[in-house]
Design a protein around this motif. Structure first.
Motif, PDB file in Angstrom:
ATOM      1  N   ALA A 112      47.879  47.356 -56.916  1.00 37.58           N
ATOM      2  CA  ALA A 112      49.107  48.168 -56.324  1.00 37.58           C
ATOM      3  C   ALA A 112      48.887  49.620 -56.957  1.00 37.58           C
ATOM      4  O   ALA A 112      48.078  49.851 -57.898  1.00 37.58           O
ATOM      5  N   CYS A 127      52.718  46.987 -64.385  1.00 31.45           N
ATOM      6  CA  CYS A 127      52.624  46.979 -63.036  1.00 31.45           C
ATOM      7  C   CYS A 127      54.163  46.249 -62.443  1.00 31.45           C
ATOM      8  O   CYS A 127      54.398  45.121 -62.926  1.00 31.45           O
ATOM      9  N   LYS A 129      54.600  45.071 -59.815  1.00 30.65           N
ATOM     10  CA  LYS A 129      54.318  43.797 -58.723  1.00 30.65           C
ATOM     11  C   LYS A 129      53.778  42.623 -59.318  1.00 30.65           C
ATOM     12  O   LYS A 129      54.324  41.553 -59.300  1.00 30.65           O
TER      13      LYS A 129
END
Ligand SMILES: [Zn+2]
Length: 138
Positions: A112, A127, A129
């Protein structure tokens, strides 16, 4: 005169009933065919004329096809590909406009794209994600 055009309109409507019609892929194929025709004026690129004709025939085939589910699947594939291309260029544009204030990098675990403010020294980034943590210099 109005009755004449009315009859033509009704005839076209009846002809197109149950057919797929035009979509974004048809538009793209027509524009690509036009570009290839223009390029085929250059003598070593004359073969592009044949490819442009094939694209136009494909576009017409799609417009008048009655197999709507197959045409929708083709359109979905085209839209996915187009989304990837436009997404890539949108990211490049955003990177360029934010270049003085933010640093962009990819998450090592999921890939990502992450954005962090510049000039904060060494920071730990999570992160959003995959929730993996990365230490990076900004
Ligand atoms: Zn990640």
């Amino acid at each position: 005169m109005k009755g004449f055009f009315q009859k033509i309109g009704d005839g076209l409507r009846r002809f197109m009933q149950g057919r797929y019609g035009q979509d974004e892929l048809c538009n793209f194929l027509c524009i690509a065919a036009l570009v290839l025709v223009l390029l085929s004026w250059i003598p070593p690129l004359r073969f592009l004329y044949v490819i442009s004709l094939a694209l136009l025939v494909w576009s017409l085939f799609r417009c008048y096809s009655r197999n709507i589910s197959a045409r929708q699947a083709e359109r979905a594939g085209y839209m996915r590909l187009r989304g990837k291309c436009t997404g890539f260029f949108a990211l490049q544009k955003r990177k360029w406009t934010d270049r003085k204030e933010y640093k962009y990098f990819r998450c090592k675990k999921c890939g990502a794209v992450l954005r962090v403010p510049k000039g904060k020294g060494e920071i730990k980034v999570t992160c959003p994600k995959c929730h993996s943590e990365t230490v990076t210099k900004t």
